[in-house]
Design a protein around this motif. Structure first.
Motif, PDB file in Angstrom:
ATOM      1  N   PHE A 327       0.742  -0.980   0.286  1.00  0.00           N
ATOM      2  CA  PHE A 327      -0.445  -0.517  -0.014  1.00  0.00           C
ATOM      3  C   PHE A 327       0.573   1.534   0.077  1.00  0.00           C
ATOM      4  N   LEU A 330       0.046   3.816  -2.841  1.00  0.00           N
ATOM      5  CA  LEU A 330      -0.884   3.925  -2.696  1.00  0.00           C
ATOM      6  C   LEU A 330      -1.442   5.543  -1.328  1.00  0.00           C
ATOM      7  N   MET A 334      -1.548   9.325  -3.000  1.00  0.00           N
ATOM      8  CA  MET A 334      -2.544  10.400  -1.389  1.00  0.00           C
ATOM      9  C   MET A 334      -1.775  11.111  -0.790  1.00  0.00           C
ATOM     10  N   ILE A 376     -13.291  10.060   5.148  1.00  0.00           N
ATOM     11  CA  ILE A 376     -13.945  10.006   3.633  1.00  0.00           C
ATOM     12  C   ILE A 376     -13.117   8.825   3.133  1.00  0.00           C
ATOM     13  N   LEU A 377     -11.875   8.875   2.913  1.00  0.00           N
ATOM     14  CA  LEU A 377     -11.179   8.004   1.584  1.00  0.00           C
ATOM     15  C   LEU A 377     -10.377   7.238   3.165  1.00  0.00           C
ATOM     16  N   PHE A 380     -13.803   4.035   2.277  1.00  0.00           N
ATOM     17  CA  PHE A 380     -13.381   3.328   1.333  1.00  0.00           C
ATOM     18  C   PHE A 380     -11.998   1.938   1.171  1.00  0.00           C
ATOM     19  N   LEU A 381     -11.368   2.479   1.886  1.00  0.00           N
ATOM     20  CA  LEU A 381      -9.813   1.729   1.980  1.00  0.00           C
ATOM     21  C   LEU A 381     -10.049   0.685   3.247  1.00  0.00           C
ATOM     22  N   PHE A 384     -12.348  -1.917   2.132  1.00  0.00           N
ATOM     23  CA  PHE A 384     -11.322  -2.553   0.703  1.00  0.00           C
ATOM     24  C   PHE A 384     -10.394  -4.104   1.626  1.00  0.00           C
ATOM     25  N   THR A 388     -11.118  -7.845   1.337  1.00  0.00           N
ATOM     26  CA  THR A 388     -10.223  -8.641   0.546  1.00  0.00           C
ATOM     27  C   THR A 388      -8.939  -9.401   1.244  1.00  0.00           C
ATOM     28  N   LYS A 389      -9.062  -9.169   2.770  1.00  0.00           N
ATOM     29  CA  LYS A 389      -7.890  -9.465   3.661  1.00  0.00           C
ATOM     30  C   LYS A 389      -8.621 -10.532   4.405  1.00  0.00           C
TER      31      LYS A 389
ATOM     32  N   LEU B 293     -12.079  16.156  -3.590  1.00  0.00           N
ATOM     33  CA  LEU B 293     -12.051  14.713  -3.136  1.00  0.00           C
ATOM     34  C   LEU B 293     -12.786  13.583  -4.218  1.00  0.00           C
ATOM     35  N   LEU B 296      -8.628  13.006  -5.169  1.00  0.00           N
ATOM     36  CA  LEU B 296      -8.067  11.812  -4.437  1.00  0.00           C
ATOM     37  C   LEU B 296      -8.887  11.220  -4.342  1.00  0.00           C
ATOM     38  N   PHE B 297      -9.890  10.909  -4.274  1.00  0.00           N
ATOM     39  CA  PHE B 297     -10.531   9.466  -5.262  1.00  0.00           C
ATOM     40  C   PHE B 297     -10.005   8.533  -5.741  1.00  0.00           C
ATOM     41  N   GLY B 299      -7.188   9.253  -6.834  1.00  0.00           N
ATOM     42  CA  GLY B 299      -5.525   8.588  -6.561  1.00  0.00           C
ATOM     43  C   GLY B 299      -6.067   7.726  -5.477  1.00  0.00           C
ATOM     44  N   LEU B 300      -6.687   7.373  -5.205  1.00  0.00           N
ATOM     45  CA  LEU B 300      -7.753   5.948  -4.182  1.00  0.00           C
ATOM     46  C   LEU B 300      -7.163   5.048  -5.211  1.00  0.00           C
ATOM     47  N   GLY B 302      -6.403   4.334  -7.846  1.00  0.00           N
ATOM     48  CA  GLY B 302      -4.889   3.707  -8.202  1.00  0.00           C
ATOM     49  C   GLY B 302      -4.243   3.238  -7.673  1.00  0.00           C
ATOM     50  N   GLY B 303      -3.746   3.886  -5.900  1.00  0.00           N
ATOM     51  CA  GLY B 303      -3.599   3.224  -5.441  1.00  0.00           C
ATOM     52  C   GLY B 303      -3.775   1.634  -5.195  1.00  0.00           C
ATOM     53  N   VAL B 304      -4.619   1.286  -5.169  1.00  0.00           N
ATOM     54  CA  VAL B 304      -5.632   0.036  -5.148  1.00  0.00           C
ATOM     55  C   VAL B 304      -5.136  -0.675  -6.261  1.00  0.00           C
ATOM     56  N   PHE B 307      -1.689  -1.729  -5.222  1.00  0.00           N
ATOM     57  CA  PHE B 307      -1.765  -2.512  -4.505  1.00  0.00           C
ATOM     58  C   PHE B 307      -1.197  -3.828  -5.210  1.00  0.00           C
TER      59      PHE B 307
END
Lengths: 457, 457
Positions: A327, A330, A334, A376-377, A380-381, A384, A388-389, B293, B296-297, B299-300, B302-304, B307
């Motif tokens: 991560f 990510l 950010m 907020i972000l 979501f993370l 996720f 998944t984990k 936001l 940024l979302f 970017g999130l 993309g980060g996922v 991963f």
């Protein structure tokens, strides 16, 4: 009289360029002149920008210096430099004679130092030569470097009728009469008039009776950016320039300010994108490399820093918390994005003079903003990672760290430009790669540190 | 006459604001008027921007509508909206009467729809009302939305003397006379004159003899950005606006264009920084969140993606090539930085119309540039990894991948804005987070893929 034009926008077509090239090749001077005379000098400059150097020089030598001086001023800077190399000092001086003093000084300033004196000595008009020499003495980025000596000046003791008679002479040298400046017998600026005021007034009235005394002006050593701000704020189309004794020295017109504003915006944009010098898409690969490599190198150093941090945490997270390493892109992304957003808002606010209040209140606001975005972000993370984990603690560690990273990134992005600005350094350098790189490193460090705390490793 | 001023820049001090607040509180109208009359309306607007809403409304209601109409136009948009809410339709109509038609139309357009008709109906001057109604009908971002109806118009059949007599009347309504527009009896634009031409001419000459017929103009439906380009390119201070039949409808002045250029530059800068709406540092946290936001979302997401890619390569690199994971932030940062640099140069070049030649030649140039930058950076990285890890193959794999990543990042950064531009989409959206995020993902994917090839895993 006027012909119907389809569109005001001049279109540079391949046919047109080929036509010009053909006329140059066949030395068909008559047709070439007729063709180019149809176009505005700014359009001819666009055509020449596309020609081979020798063809451009041919055209410049062919046309009258009255036209070519304007064309030269509109040419791409690199191409103008090359064309001027192919002209003699005498030929350049002839072009200079046709230009207003501000453009003339700019063109001379671009010449290699050893040629400058030679060209100046070849200018026949004594007054023009002296005025240009005066302008060349002002520092770059001051009002003096931007002003022209051409202006319409009247004395307060004149009558309207006498004034109209006399300015007929002066106005011939001035492309556009924006304002008529009123001076007293010591040549000090004491007011202004418009041509309209003069036309509307009675012919026996005295200038001092009809002049407006609320005339805006700038000092010759004022910064160009301040002049631009003043002219934009007060919607001025020209502003007189004075010295410390209020003596009228020249005037600056809005078209020069439009160029200053454009350059300023371009520079800030390029800094935000990690480009250190003023380059254009058509510059050479070497010039582009010089402008781009320094920031990339900074990014490389930042990346090595990130590597060292990750290696430092290798032992701690090897095993079940290994997923944390996946991560880091990510987290870095950010941190970079949030930092660039907050610094851009501050840099733009500083440029527009609308950042008010203390640094502390800014930082508190950014912290709240970052906490809101971050939460907020992170939510979501969290969902996720948990989905998944299937590991609640890992998901909690990653998402909680994300909130912390975003808050710190926002604070750095807000603080650094404000700090630089207080120190008198252009805050625009604190956008783009600078903020991205520092936020990458801080972000990754904070991420692993908080994650380790939460996971209790 | 004129008083010595220390500096042209108005300085907004706390003392000044407190002084105004005190006068408002004690209802000392006389002193308040005297104090504020000393300042330019743009400066008074800055003061009001800092006051409480009710204090601002008090000041607006106190001063003459001649002054307050200008002050209102200079207020921060959000504050103007609030102040106007506290004025009656009649009071707003009085302000409108004092404004030029372009500003008047802008102010009305900002009102809630249900108030617009009411305010318009309260405008007493019939001609002014009709002209404003006409301007309100033009689409935003067209020349029509920017033009003013105020201009000086003469007929080709007039004599210079008759013309001077008649324009004395017209000119009173026009703040600044840039050009005098010459029309034929069908009101079609056929030329232009400056006041200077008129003064220099003999009084019995006919207008058609002294008018210049090379008058630039724009169509009322032309795009505002095109108008700005034309005016900047040809150094125009005003341009007439016509319809398809060449009928003279209005004129656009350079001060409005300065605002357009500034807004355009601010918007591009914000897009490059990942801010989707026009926000200022002083906007509310909610507004700022809405603007920040979405990117940024992205970017999130993309980060996922990053991963998932890393997890996919987990098995391959577990063990001795584990160190490769620690270089992903570096790879992502370089891919992002290179992408932003190349897209910024293209976006700026497109805005300035100096991106010439085919997409292919652009891509080849960017590839060479990226290969050069990449090789230099890769050399440093190779030496670092070899020195610290002592493994030649790993160092080679990481640094070779870096070159490939930089080339692909440069190509994406060049291609995407060119592609968007060809499709008629604003290429400015393809900078900042958009390029960074897509390049992060592609970069990391390419990195692992090439490294695996070289390491033969």
């Amino acid at each position: 009289m006027i012909e119907e034009k389809e569109n005001i926008q001049f279109e540079l077509t391949d046919e047109l360029i080929e036509q010009v090239e053909l006329y140059v090749e066949t030395q068909n001077d008559k047709e070439l002149k007729r063709l180019l005379n149809d176009y505005h000098h700014a359009d001819v400059a666009e055509i020449l920008d596309e020609l081979d150097l020798e063809d451009s020089v041919y055209v410049i030598k062919l046309l009258d210096s009255e036209t070519t001086s304007d064309i030269l001023m509109e040419l791409d800077e690199d191409i103008r430099e090359k064309v001027l190399k192919h002209l003699s000092a005498k030929e350049i001086a002839e072009e200079i004679e046709e230009l207003d003093t501000d453009d003339a000084a700019d063109m001379i300033a671009e010449l290699p130092e050893e040629r400058q004196a030679e060209v100046i000595s070849k200018i026949e008009d004594n007054e023009h030569r002296e005025e240009i020499t005066e302008l060349l003495a002002y520092d770059e980025d001051t009002a003096g470097s931007l002003m022209a000596k051409e202006l319409v000046k009247v004395y307060e003791t004149w009558t309207v009728a006498g004034c109209l008679r006399r300015i007929r002479g002066q106005a011939k040298d001035v492309t556009r009469v924006h304002s008529i400046y009123v001076v007293n017998k010591e040549e000090k600026l004491i007011g202004r008039l418009s041509l309209k005021d003069l036309i509307v007034a009675k012919s026996e009235q005295k200038i001092s009776d009809i002049a407006k005394d609320n005339v805006d002006f700038v000092n010759v050593i004022d910064d160009v950016e301040d002049v631009a701000k003043v002219m934009a704020k007060y919607d001025l189309e020209a502003i007189p320039v004075v010295d410390d004794e209020q003596t009228l020295l020249g005037r600056i017109t809005i078209d020069d300010i439009v160029d200053v504003l454009k350059e300023e915006a371009d520079k800030d944009y390029q800094l935000a994108a990690g480009i250190t010098q003023d380059v254009e898409a058509d510059d050479s690969i070497l010039e582009l490399t010089r402008a781009r490599l320094p920031w990339l190198f900074l990014g490389l150093v930042g990346g090595v820093g990130a590597f060292l941090i990750m290696e430092g945490f290798e032992e701690a997270f090897k095993g079940k918390a290994f997923v944390l390493f996946f991560f880091t892109p990510l987290i870095a992304a950010m941190a970079g994005n949030v930092g660039v957003q907050s610094s851009a808002i501050i840099v733009q606010g500083l440029a527009n003079d609308d950042v008010k209040g203390s640094i502390n209140s800014r930082l508190i606001k950014e912290m709240l903003l970052a906490a809101l975005n971050g939460t907020i972000l992170a939510l979501f993370l969290f969902l996720f990672v948990w989905a998944t984990k299937g590991d609640f603690t890992t998901a909690l560690a990653i998402s909680t760290s994300l909130i912390a990273v975003i808050i710190v990134a926002g604070l750095i992005g807000t603080f650094v430009p404000l700090f630089l600005d207080k120190r008198g350094i252009d805050p625009a350098i604190a956008t783009g790669p600078f903020i991205t790189t520092s936020n990458d490193i801080f972000g990754i460090l904070i991420y692993f540190w908080i994650a380790r705390l939460i996971l209790g490793i």
